[in-house]
Design a protein around this motif. Structure first.
Motif, PDB file in Angstrom:
ATOM      1  N   ALA A  35     -68.723  47.580 -10.416  1.00  0.00           N
ATOM      2  CA  ALA A  35     -68.793  47.580 -11.879  1.00  0.00           C
ATOM      3  C   ALA A  35     -68.027  48.784 -12.410  1.00  0.00           C
ATOM      4  O   ALA A  35     -67.948  49.824 -11.761  1.00  0.00           O
ATOM      5  N   SER A  36     -67.464  48.617 -13.595  1.00  0.00           N
ATOM      6  CA  SER A  36     -66.776  49.695 -14.296  1.00  0.00           C
ATOM      7  C   SER A  36     -67.383  49.790 -15.686  1.00  0.00           C
ATOM      8  O   SER A  36     -68.276  49.019 -16.030  1.00  0.00           O
ATOM      9  N   TRP A  37     -66.898  50.718 -16.499  1.00  0.00           N
ATOM     10  CA  TRP A  37     -67.403  50.818 -17.865  1.00  0.00           C
ATOM     11  C   TRP A  37     -66.233  50.915 -18.839  1.00  0.00           C
ATOM     12  O   TRP A  37     -65.124  51.244 -18.468  1.00  0.00           O
ATOM     13  N   TYR A  38     -66.531  50.558 -20.084  1.00  0.00           N
ATOM     14  CA  TYR A  38     -65.525  50.620 -21.137  1.00  0.00           C
ATOM     15  C   TYR A  38     -66.192  50.973 -22.451  1.00  0.00           C
ATOM     16  O   TYR A  38     -67.397  50.763 -22.611  1.00  0.00           O
ATOM     17  N   ARG A  99     -70.435  52.129 -22.219  1.00  0.00           N
ATOM     18  CA  ARG A  99     -70.532  53.538 -21.837  1.00  0.00           C
ATOM     19  C   ARG A  99     -71.997  53.969 -21.765  1.00  0.00           C
ATOM     20  O   ARG A  99     -72.379  54.746 -20.888  1.00  0.00           O
ATOM     21  N   GLY A 100     -72.819  53.455 -22.676  1.00  0.00           N
ATOM     22  CA  GLY A 100     -74.249  53.792 -22.673  1.00  0.00           C
ATOM     23  C   GLY A 100     -74.937  53.354 -21.387  1.00  0.00           C
ATOM     24  O   GLY A 100     -75.723  54.104 -20.801  1.00  0.00           O
ATOM     25  N   ALA A 101     -74.627  52.137 -20.929  1.00  0.00           N
ATOM     26  CA  ALA A 101     -75.220  51.628 -19.690  1.00  0.00           C
ATOM     27  C   ALA A 101     -74.710  52.434 -18.494  1.00  0.00           C
ATOM     28  O   ALA A 101     -75.473  52.769 -17.575  1.00  0.00           O
ATOM     29  N   ALA A 102     -73.417  52.766 -18.489  1.00  0.00           N
ATOM     30  CA  ALA A 102     -72.850  53.559 -17.399  1.00  0.00           C
ATOM     31  C   ALA A 102     -73.499  54.940 -17.337  1.00  0.00           C
ATOM     32  O   ALA A 102     -73.744  55.473 -16.253  1.00  0.00           O
ATOM     33  N   GLY A 103     -73.796  55.512 -18.504  1.00  0.00           N
ATOM     34  CA  GLY A 103     -74.472  56.808 -18.551  1.00  0.00           C
ATOM     35  C   GLY A 103     -75.866  56.728 -17.948  1.00  0.00           C
ATOM     36  O   GLY A 103     -76.283  57.602 -17.183  1.00  0.00           O
ATOM     37  N   GLY A 111     -66.094  56.358 -13.104  1.00  0.00           N
ATOM     38  CA  GLY A 111     -65.450  55.205 -13.743  1.00  0.00           C
ATOM     39  C   GLY A 111     -65.861  53.860 -13.192  1.00  0.00           C
ATOM     40  O   GLY A 111     -65.819  52.864 -13.890  1.00  0.00           O
ATOM     41  N   HIS A 112     -66.284  53.812 -11.932  1.00  0.00           N
ATOM     42  CA  HIS A 112     -66.770  52.558 -11.346  1.00  0.00           C
ATOM     43  C   HIS A 112     -67.710  52.891 -10.198  1.00  0.00           C
ATOM     44  O   HIS A 112     -67.712  54.015  -9.683  1.00  0.00           O
ATOM     45  N   THR A 113     -68.540  51.926  -9.822  1.00  0.00           N
ATOM     46  CA  THR A 113     -69.515  52.141  -8.774  1.00  0.00           C
ATOM     47  C   THR A 113     -69.967  50.818  -8.175  1.00  0.00           C
ATOM     48  O   THR A 113     -69.672  49.752  -8.732  1.00  0.00           O
ATOM     49  N   ALA A 114     -70.679  50.893  -7.070  1.00  0.00           N
ATOM     50  CA  ALA A 114     -71.276  49.703  -6.443  1.00  0.00           C
ATOM     51  C   ALA A 114     -72.614  49.422  -7.114  1.00  0.00           C
ATOM     52  O   ALA A 114     -73.434  50.342  -7.278  1.00  0.00           O
TER      53      ALA A 114
END
Length: 120
Positions: A35-38, A99-103, A111-114
């Protein structure tokens, strides 16, 4: 691109995504991948304005409004997000998170993760 062509393209993309989502919704019951974020300030494919602070995500086929529990495999953090957009359009990625979910998941810097995702 002319406004009418762009509108037709968006409508066709949404319709194709909804039809595909009906057939693959059960396959997203418990999947793991990247997954990545934007964080844009434009409209999403569902028609709502993108709010980078909201707990939302983009998926290629799941119906808009679907809620997923997304867990970061690297640190165990999880968050519930709502699908409101289409994407990601990068090979090897299954979700684009706000961005909120990635935080919340703790991967803004990378920038991305498993992740693993499951319908709620």
């Amino acid at each position: 691109m002319k406004k009418s062509n762009q509108t037709a393209l968006v409508a066709a993309t949404i319709a194709a995504g909804l039809m595909a989502g009906a057939s693959s919704a059960s396959s997203a019951a418990a999947q793991c991948g990247r997954a990545s974020w934007y964080a844009l300030h434009s409209r999403t494919a569902s028609g709502e304005r993108m709010n980078p602070s909201a707990l939302t995500a983009a998926h290629r086929t799941l119906p808009f409004g679907t809620k997923l529990r997304v867990t970061n495999k690297n640190n165990g953090r999880s968050v519930v997000v709502r699908i409101n957009d289409r994407g990601p359009f990068v090979k090897g990625r299954m979700l684009d998170l706000s961005r909120g979910a990635a935080g919340e998941l703790g991967f803004i810097g990378s920038g991305h993760t498993a992740v693993c995702m499951a319908r709620v």
